[in-house]
Scaffold this motif. Structure first.
Motif, PDB file in Angstrom:
ATOM      1  N   TYR A 113      60.820  20.784  64.798  1.00 47.76           N
ATOM      2  CA  TYR A 113      61.426  21.293  63.629  1.00 47.76           C
ATOM      3  C   TYR A 113      60.746  22.289  62.707  1.00 47.76           C
ATOM      4  CZ  TYR A 113      64.546  17.320  63.954  1.00 47.76           C
ATOM      5  OH  TYR A 113      65.761  16.391  64.357  1.00 47.76           O
ATOM      6  N   ARG A 114      61.378  23.023  61.871  1.00 49.10           N
ATOM      7  CA  ARG A 114      60.554  24.067  61.034  1.00 49.10           C
ATOM      8  C   ARG A 114      61.287  23.689  59.565  1.00 49.10           C
ATOM      9  NH1 ARG A 114      62.096  29.166  62.960  1.00 49.10           N
ATOM     10  NH2 ARG A 114      60.061  29.100  64.074  1.00 49.10           N
TER      11      ARG A 114
ATOM     12  N   PHE B 220      56.764  20.967  62.990  1.00 44.50           N
ATOM     13  CA  PHE B 220      56.254  19.724  63.713  1.00 44.50           C
ATOM     14  C   PHE B 220      57.524  19.382  64.669  1.00 44.50           C
ATOM     15  CE2 PHE B 220      58.688  19.257  59.634  1.00 44.50           C
ATOM     16  CZ  PHE B 220      59.523  18.500  59.947  1.00 44.50           C
ATOM     17  N   ALA B 221      57.075  18.226  65.305  1.00 43.36           N
ATOM     18  CA  ALA B 221      57.875  17.665  66.261  1.00 43.36           C
ATOM     19  C   ALA B 221      58.057  16.342  66.025  1.00 43.36           C
ATOM     20  CB  ALA B 221      57.399  17.909  67.753  1.00 43.36           C
TER      21      ALA B 221
ATOM     22  N   VAL C 242      64.280  23.961  65.940  1.00 38.83           N
ATOM     23  CA  VAL C 242      63.927  24.928  66.769  1.00 38.83           C
ATOM     24  C   VAL C 242      63.853  24.724  68.383  1.00 38.83           C
ATOM     25  CG1 VAL C 242      61.931  26.735  67.137  1.00 38.83           C
ATOM     26  CG2 VAL C 242      61.966  25.357  65.127  1.00 38.83           C
ATOM     27  N   ALA C 243      64.931  25.351  68.980  1.00 41.86           N
ATOM     28  CA  ALA C 243      65.037  25.281  70.416  1.00 41.86           C
ATOM     29  C   ALA C 243      64.188  26.158  71.097  1.00 41.86           C
ATOM     30  CB  ALA C 243      66.487  25.848  70.679  1.00 41.86           C
TER      31      ALA C 243
ATOM     32  N   LYS D 266      63.361  29.549  70.634  1.00 41.28           N
ATOM     33  CA  LYS D 266      63.180  29.980  69.468  1.00 41.28           C
ATOM     34  C   LYS D 266      64.344  29.967  68.508  1.00 41.28           C
ATOM     35  CE  LYS D 266      58.796  29.942  70.710  1.00 41.28           C
ATOM     36  NZ  LYS D 266      58.147  28.706  70.303  1.00 41.28           N
ATOM     37  N   SER D 267      65.730  29.949  68.945  1.00 40.18           N
ATOM     38  CA  SER D 267      66.741  29.676  67.992  1.00 40.18           C
ATOM     39  C   SER D 267      66.739  28.608  66.962  1.00 40.18           C
ATOM     40  CB  SER D 267      68.150  29.994  68.895  1.00 40.18           C
ATOM     41  OG  SER D 267      68.249  28.836  69.815  1.00 40.18           O
ATOM     42  N   THR D 268      67.391  28.613  65.959  1.00 39.59           N
ATOM     43  CA  THR D 268      67.240  27.547  65.124  1.00 39.59           C
ATOM     44  C   THR D 268      68.637  27.082  64.661  1.00 39.59           C
ATOM     45  OG1 THR D 268      67.368  29.131  63.160  1.00 39.59           O
ATOM     46  CG2 THR D 268      64.967  28.356  64.260  1.00 39.59           C
TER      47      THR D 268
END
Length: 678
Positions: free
Chosen positions: A472-473, A496-497, A437-438, A441-443
């Motif tokens: 990350y998602r 989470f990150a 996840v940038a 909010k783009s993935t």
């Protein structure tokens, strides 16, 4: 003075720090009724006297300066050599009567060791290390030796171990097969104190084979596979051993000494009898089989009216001594019957094939509250059906269980795993989605690979090319997983990150090793809990990344056979356990503090860590441990005293003074010994 032993009296001095200590002590009031009695009973009479020769009595009377009581006498008392019937101790006036109930051997020195069984009546102050000695011959054996008993894996002291001495000339020589402790009674017995130090007395000037026994069940017997054991690689004659110092440890209130012998104790797994201990059925579709030893050899496991392809074996431990059995069937009887064919030890410790029946019962037992709630739901469901409307259970909760080990942050070197409450029969891993996840909010999709844990059917490891400091998602779609019960998962979304390395420290290791052994290095917290591990370590540079700020320690295992784990010893084969030692720097420090965004560098010379344990090196090791412990104790005491000063609270000084008393052990060298006052 006994040959081979130099007695040294060490007086433990209480260290007092600063004038404020004295001024505050003056304000402490003594409670009414006088000071508390802290002194143990004092012996005023012995009949017959201690060290009597040509002993033929049946009763011994010991009188004290006050009335006494007995506590844990069966646990505390032992005799050397062992008597078939322990002496009987009774209270008489201000003394005790010891009645000997066994037939004594001729020309033998006996000792009745009462440990701390004798205590005063008022405050229960123990008279530690009380020992009565006599000889049925015309002389008392008077040689002595000392030693230290330690857990070979934890490298900490083992308390209250028995030390068994066998006269070597009376034993058969059977290289590679030493059954001494199973077939013979020891000639002399000693016992270690709580600090792991023992002082063996009343020895002869002869060669001894010596063993240490951890008596877990307090029955003064060695139980293989249950009790710890230690052995030495050679025989010892106390008359030919170097001198050692003895003193009274006034902190622990018992004698201590410089150790001459070193026992690295272990539990001998080779002597655990293999058998099926228990079989339970905690859930409808799950049973648990408990074996007494690792790696049970099972020929077959068959259940009545249940096809073999509907039975799944799921080991719960590395040694497979605990196994879960899952049943993949829609309906099961309340009692499942079957049989297991496996290899079990017989009375001669030979493995032989045996067949045992299995009877696994289970039924749902409702509480009164659950029963009332079920009946209420059933009535509402029947009413909805009669009225022609759809019924939805308001208390419905999906019984499917799923746990993801990732928290808000994930270590990119470890990743995470997914654990189900029951084994997954259907797992559509292609449906699981992981994305980066940038900030906008783009993935971006990330490829994943799932690997089932070989030791747990319910756990799956997620393999991903992680990137540091990245969001990350994770998305698990609804009904992408079906478990053995037929339940399906709800959809799950988790964000989470990965770790930001600047929030952690790095521990860099420069290893020097001249031997052929490989090593295992454990990074632990201050309490000894393992946080990270390195295997197959040789000379070179290594790193622990993502180390949380705080106190750390290093433990090192000498992995001689290179199998990546610590191996215990074997009494019969005369094999010592692999050594495991804590790392100490040149200042004797064992605990180190790491901080955020630090690279903490440690140089380790394996030849120094695993230096041969001569008497000199053993004493130095224990001195270093004790000095580090007492320094930490002093720092904690000083910090507490400073905090009390800041609060202006004089009344708190009494507890702070306890820290000062503890530091008194510094004056006694290794008199304090390992880790904590026990």
């Amino acid at each position: 003075m006994t040959k081979g032993c130099k007695i040294v009296l060490r007086v433990v001095v209480v260290l007092l720090f600063g004038g404020a200590f004295f001024s505050r002590c003056a304000n402490i009031m003594t409670p009414e009724g006088g000071p508390k009695d802290t002194l143990p009973p004092v012996i005023v009479k012995l009949e017959p006297g201690n060290f009597a020769t040509n002993f033929k009595e049946k009763k011994i009377y010991i009188e004290f300066n006050e009335f006494v009581q007995l506590k844990d006498q069966n646990k505390e008392m032992f005799t050397s050599p062992a008597m078939k019937k322990l002496p009987l101790i009774t209270i008489r006036g201000k003394g005790i009567v010891i009645t000997i109930r066994d037939t004594l051997k001729e020309n033998t020195t006996y000792a009745i060791d009462l440990g701390s069984a004798i205590r005063d009546n008022n405050e229960s102050n123990p008279l530690n290390a009380m020992r009565y000695v006599f000889s049925t011959g015309d002389k008392v054996d008077s040689m002595m030796c000392s030693g230290y008993t330690a857990d070979s894996y934890k490298a900490d002291s083992v308390s209250r171990t028995f030390i068994w001495f066998y006269i070597a000339d009376s034993l058969p020589s059977t290289p590679g097969y030493d059954s001494t402790i199973f077939n013979r009674k020891p000639d002399v017995i000693a016992r270690a104190q709580n600090n792991g130090i023992f002082i063996a007395q009343n020895l002869k000037p002869v060669n001894y084979r010596i063993y240490a026994i951890g008596d877990k069940n307090d029955n003064q017997l060695y139980e293989p596979g249950t009790d710890m054991v230690g052995l030495l690689d050679t025989i010892y004659n106390p008359a030919k051993m170097p001198e050692f110092a003895i003193w009274f440890d006034s902190l622990r209130m018992y004698p201590s000494a410089e150790p001459q012998l070193y026992f690295r104790m272990f539990t001998d797994k080779a002597f655990v009898n293999q058998r099926l201990v228990d079989a339970q059925r905690p859930e409808e579709k799950k049973a648990i089989l408990y074996f007494n030893a690792d790696y049970p050899r099972i020929d077959s496991l068959i259940f009545d009216n249940i096809p073999n392809d509907s039975v799944f074996i799921d080991p719960q431990t590395n040694g497979r001594d605990t196994m879960a059995v899952w049943f993949n069937m829609a309906k099961l009887p309340d009692t499942i019957k079957g049989k297991i064919v496996y290899y079990r030890h017989d009375s001669l410790r030979q493995l032989s094939k045996t067949r045992e029946p299995l009877k696994l019962a289970w039924r749902l037992i409702e509480t009164k509250e659950q029963e009332k709630e079920r009946e209420r739901i059933e009535k509402e469901k029947a009413k909805a059906k009669a009225e022609g409307r759809e019924f939805k259970d308001p208390n419905y909760k999906n019984p499917f269980s799923l746990k993801i080990s990732a928290g808000k942050e994930v270590n990119p070197e470890e990743g995470f795993d997914i654990t189900f409450g029951t084994p997954a029969m259907k797992f559509d891993t292609t449906a699981i989605q992981l994305s980066i996840v940038a900030e906008d909010k783009s993935t971006t999709p990330v490829k994943m690979h799932f690997v089932r844990d070989t030791m747990n059917m319910c756990r799956w490891r997620v393999k991903v090319p992680w990137t540091e400091k990245t969001n990350y998602r994770l998305y698990i779609p609804k009904e992408s997983i079906t478990d053995i019960m037929g339940y399906k998962n709800d959809s799950t979304v988790m964000e989470f990150a990965t770790y930001d390395p600047e929030k952690f420290s790095t521990v860099s290791l420069n290893i020097t090793a001249s031997g052929r052994s490989k090593y295992i290095i454990l990074l632990t917290d201050a309490s000894g809990k393992t946080m990270q591990e390195l295997k197959d370590v040789e000379s070179g540079k290594y790193r622990f990344n993502y180390v949380k700020p705080g106190e750390i320690r290093l433990r090192i295992i000498e992995d001689k056979n290179g199998n990546g784990k610590w191996d215990a010893g074997d009494v019969i084969a005369g094999l010592q356990p692999e050594r495991a030692e804590g790392y100490f720097n040149d200042k004797g420090e064992e605990t180190f503090t790491t901080k955020m965004n630090w690279d903490f560098e440690i140089n380790i010379d394996m030849d120094k860590v695993f230096i041969p344990m001569t008497m000199k090196n053993l004493i130095k090791m224990l001195d270093d441990k004790e000095s580090a412990r007492l320094q930490k104790l002093y720092e904690e005491w000083k910090k507490k005293l400073d905090e009390n000063k800041g609060k202006g609270n004089n009344n708190q000084h009494q507890s702070a003074g306890g820290g000062g008393m503890g530091l008194g052990g510094m004056a006694g060298g290794i008199g304090g010994l390992t880790n904590t006052l026990k």
